[in-house]
Scaffold this active site. Structure first.
Site, PDB file in Angstrom:
ATOM      1  N   TYR A 163       0.755  -1.162   0.016  1.00 17.26           N
ATOM      2  CA  TYR A 163      -0.003   0.201   0.071  1.00 17.26           C
ATOM      3  C   TYR A 163       1.123   1.223  -0.094  1.00 17.26           C
ATOM      4  CZ  TYR A 163      -3.371   3.432   2.077  1.00 17.26           C
ATOM      5  OH  TYR A 163      -4.043   4.581   2.183  1.00 17.26           O
TER       6      TYR A 163
HETATM    7  N1  LIG Z   1      -8.737   6.297   6.031  1.00 19.87           N
HETATM    8  C1  LIG Z   1      -7.430   6.565   6.343  1.00 19.87           C
HETATM    9  O1  LIG Z   1      -7.061   6.143   7.490  1.00 19.87           O
HETATM   10  C2  LIG Z   1      -6.556   7.017   5.308  1.00 19.87           C
HETATM   11  C3  LIG Z   1      -5.304   7.113   5.530  1.00 19.87           C
HETATM   12  C4  LIG Z   1      -4.140   7.816   4.720  1.00 19.87           C
HETATM   13  C5  LIG Z   1      -4.676   7.726   3.340  1.00 19.87           C
HETATM   14  N2  LIG Z   1      -6.031   7.451   2.981  1.00 19.87           N
HETATM   15  C6  LIG Z   1      -6.407   7.653   1.637  1.00 19.87           C
HETATM   16  O2  LIG Z   1      -7.487   8.481   1.473  1.00 19.87           O
HETATM   17  C7  LIG Z   1      -8.186   8.165   0.359  1.00 19.87           C
HETATM   18  C8  LIG Z   1      -9.684   8.092   0.678  1.00 19.87           C
HETATM   19  O3  LIG Z   1      -9.657   6.819   1.636  1.00 19.87           O
HETATM   20  P1  LIG Z   1     -11.031   6.561   2.447  1.00 19.87           P
HETATM   21  O4  LIG Z   1     -10.569   6.399   3.855  1.00 19.87           O
HETATM   22  O5  LIG Z   1     -11.842   7.803   2.489  1.00 19.87           O
HETATM   23  O6  LIG Z   1     -11.519   5.374   1.759  1.00 19.87           O
HETATM   24  P2  LIG Z   1     -13.101   4.674   1.661  1.00 19.87           P
HETATM   25  O7  LIG Z   1     -13.737   5.134   3.041  1.00 19.87           O
HETATM   26  O8  LIG Z   1     -12.900   3.151   1.514  1.00 19.87           O
HETATM   27  O9  LIG Z   1     -13.610   5.135   0.500  1.00 19.87           O
HETATM   28  C9  LIG Z   1     -13.082   4.795  -0.788  1.00 19.87           C
HETATM   29  C10 LIG Z   1     -13.889   5.749  -2.056  1.00 19.87           C
HETATM   30  O10 LIG Z   1     -13.027   5.492  -3.145  1.00 19.87           O
HETATM   31  C11 LIG Z   1     -13.840   4.757  -4.272  1.00 19.87           C
HETATM   32  N3  LIG Z   1     -13.004   4.132  -5.061  1.00 19.87           N
HETATM   33  C12 LIG Z   1     -12.483   2.974  -4.634  1.00 19.87           C
HETATM   34  N4  LIG Z   1     -11.946   2.505  -5.776  1.00 19.87           N
HETATM   35  C13 LIG Z   1     -12.207   3.201  -6.761  1.00 19.87           C
HETATM   36  C14 LIG Z   1     -12.018   3.172  -8.364  1.00 19.87           C
HETATM   37  N5  LIG Z   1     -11.180   2.212  -8.873  1.00 19.87           N
HETATM   38  N6  LIG Z   1     -12.386   4.400  -8.947  1.00 19.87           N
HETATM   39  C15 LIG Z   1     -13.127   5.256  -8.426  1.00 19.87           C
HETATM   40  N7  LIG Z   1     -13.703   5.089  -7.217  1.00 19.87           N
HETATM   41  C16 LIG Z   1     -13.045   4.254  -6.434  1.00 19.87           C
HETATM   42  C17 LIG Z   1     -15.179   4.320  -3.537  1.00 19.87           C
HETATM   43  O11 LIG Z   1     -16.279   4.103  -4.376  1.00 19.87           O
HETATM   44  P3  LIG Z   1     -16.948   2.758  -4.123  1.00 19.87           P
HETATM   45  O12 LIG Z   1     -17.525   2.526  -2.980  1.00 19.87           O
HETATM   46  O13 LIG Z   1     -18.249   3.141  -5.190  1.00 19.87           O
HETATM   47  O14 LIG Z   1     -16.304   1.621  -4.410  1.00 19.87           O
HETATM   48  C18 LIG Z   1     -15.178   5.135  -2.248  1.00 19.87           C
HETATM   49  O15 LIG Z   1     -16.352   6.595  -2.625  1.00 19.87           O
HETATM   50  C19 LIG Z   1      -7.422   6.858  -0.316  1.00 19.87           C
HETATM   51  O16 LIG Z   1      -6.763   7.184  -1.359  1.00 19.87           O
HETATM   52  C20 LIG Z   1      -6.650   6.348   0.730  1.00 19.87           C
HETATM   53  O17 LIG Z   1      -5.740   5.640   0.364  1.00 19.87           O
HETATM   54  C21 LIG Z   1      -6.995   7.245   3.943  1.00 19.87           C
END
Ligand SMILES: NC(=O)c1ccc[n+]([C@@H]2O[C@H](COP(=O)([O-])OP(=O)(O)OC[C@H]3O[C@@H](n4cnc5c(N)ncnc54)[C@H](OP(=O)(O)O)[C@@H]3O)[C@@H](O)[C@H]2O)c1
Length: 255
Positions: A163
């Site tokens: 990741y």
């Molecule tokens: N949460 C954390 O602790 C954390 C920490 C560091 C970085 N991040 C980064 O922050 C970003 C947002 O994470 P999050 O925690 O909000 O994730 P999340 O709650 O799992 O939400 C993921 C979102 O991305 C969409 N998605 C996934 N694959 C996709 C694709 N191939 N094309 C278009 N949309 C897609 C999903 O849509 P569907 O539901 O329709 O699949 C959903 O809207 C990510 O890049 C993650 O790596 C998160």
């Protein structure tokens, strides 16, 4: 002597327009709501869960904002070109592109399923480049591209190897794209959150693991999606426009 600090800057569009990939859930949802609250028209992108995207659009409309939901996989260039077409047709142009779409598979490297690695890297690396490519071609003057990394690039936790490698790629392209857009008055930045309370972080962790990670930063709590949305909104706003080519760790002081 006068110094022109504004020579490439166009008058702001009205309304300014944002595309938020992964805008239906988690951090992307909070970003969509915040940008709409700040007066931008928002294209809420999602991959699979149309009901979550519709719910986000409904919440924006109920708060008096403008938004549409558009399905597209960030790794599919034709789908993302169509997403950008739709934003231009619906709202007249594009000023802020936030690539929040991402996925996370955790595993010790010794046990890593390489098919899972390919799927994750397709979304996190290829997806970032597909979205950044369209953003580079289409963002209006005064615009911003904001990508997503993770603070684990710094903390180096075990099991995060594949990741974190995908997010290292996002960090590596940030300043390069900023330099390639010289003269366009478009900024490129990456936000690297720490642990943030979304499905991506919470799924598959025990309450003890969550509690331990929440206590790690000096501010002793998890980030909220709204904490991250505020940072993204600043970087996409005229107030944040002097920040360019940077990776911003938004994590309560986690190192
Ligand atoms: N949460 C954390 O602790 C954390 C920490 C560091 C970085 N991040 C980064 O922050 C970003 C947002 O994470 P999050 O925690 O909000 O994730 P999340 O709650 O799992 O939400 C993921 C979102 O991305 C969409 N998605 C996934 N694959 C996709 C694709 N191939 N094309 C278009 N949309 C897609 C999903 O849509 P569907 O539901 O329709 O699949 C959903 O809207 C990510 O890049 C993650 O790596 C998160």
């Amino acid at each position: 002597m006068t110094t022109n600090t504004n020579q490439n800057t166009a008058e702001p569009a009205d309304p300014r327009v944002a595309i938020v990939t992964g805008g239906s859930r988690g951090i992307g949802r909070a970003v969509s709501l915040k940008l709409a609250e700040d007066g931008l028209a928002v294209v809420v992108n999602y991959a699979r869960d149309a009901s979550a995207a519709d719910e986000t659009v409904k919440a924006i409309a109920e708060a008096g904002g403008r938004a549409v939901a558009v399905q597209a996989d960030v790794a599919e260039e034709k789908e993302i070109a169509a997403l950008f077409d739709r934003a231009e047709e619906e709202f007249g142009g594009i000023d802020v592109v936030v690539n929040s779409a991402g996925r996370m598979t955790l595993s010790p490297i010794a046990d890593l399923d390489l098919a899972a690695l390919d799927a994750m890297h397709r979304t996190n690396i290829r997806g970032t480049f597909v979205v950044a490519q369209q953003a580079a071609r289409r963002l209006r003057a005064g615009g911003s591209f904001i990508g997503f990394s993770t603070s684990v690039v710094g903390t180096q936790f075990p099991t995060y190897g594949a990741y974190t490698a995908s997010k290292g790629a996002v960090e590596a392209m940030t300043m390069i794209l900023a330099r390639e857009l010289r003269g366009r008055d478009v900024t490129v930045n990456t936000v690297a959150p720490g642990p943030t309370a979304t499905d991506l972080f919470l799924d598959g962790k025990t309450p003890e693991q969550i509690d331990r990670l929440a206590k790690t930063p000096p501010l002793e709590r998890l980030g909220s999606p709204e904490d991250i949305a505020a940072v993204v909104a600043f970087l996409g706003s005229p107030a944040g426009h002097w920040v360019n080519g940077q990776v911003l760790r938004a994590n309560g002081g986690l190192v």
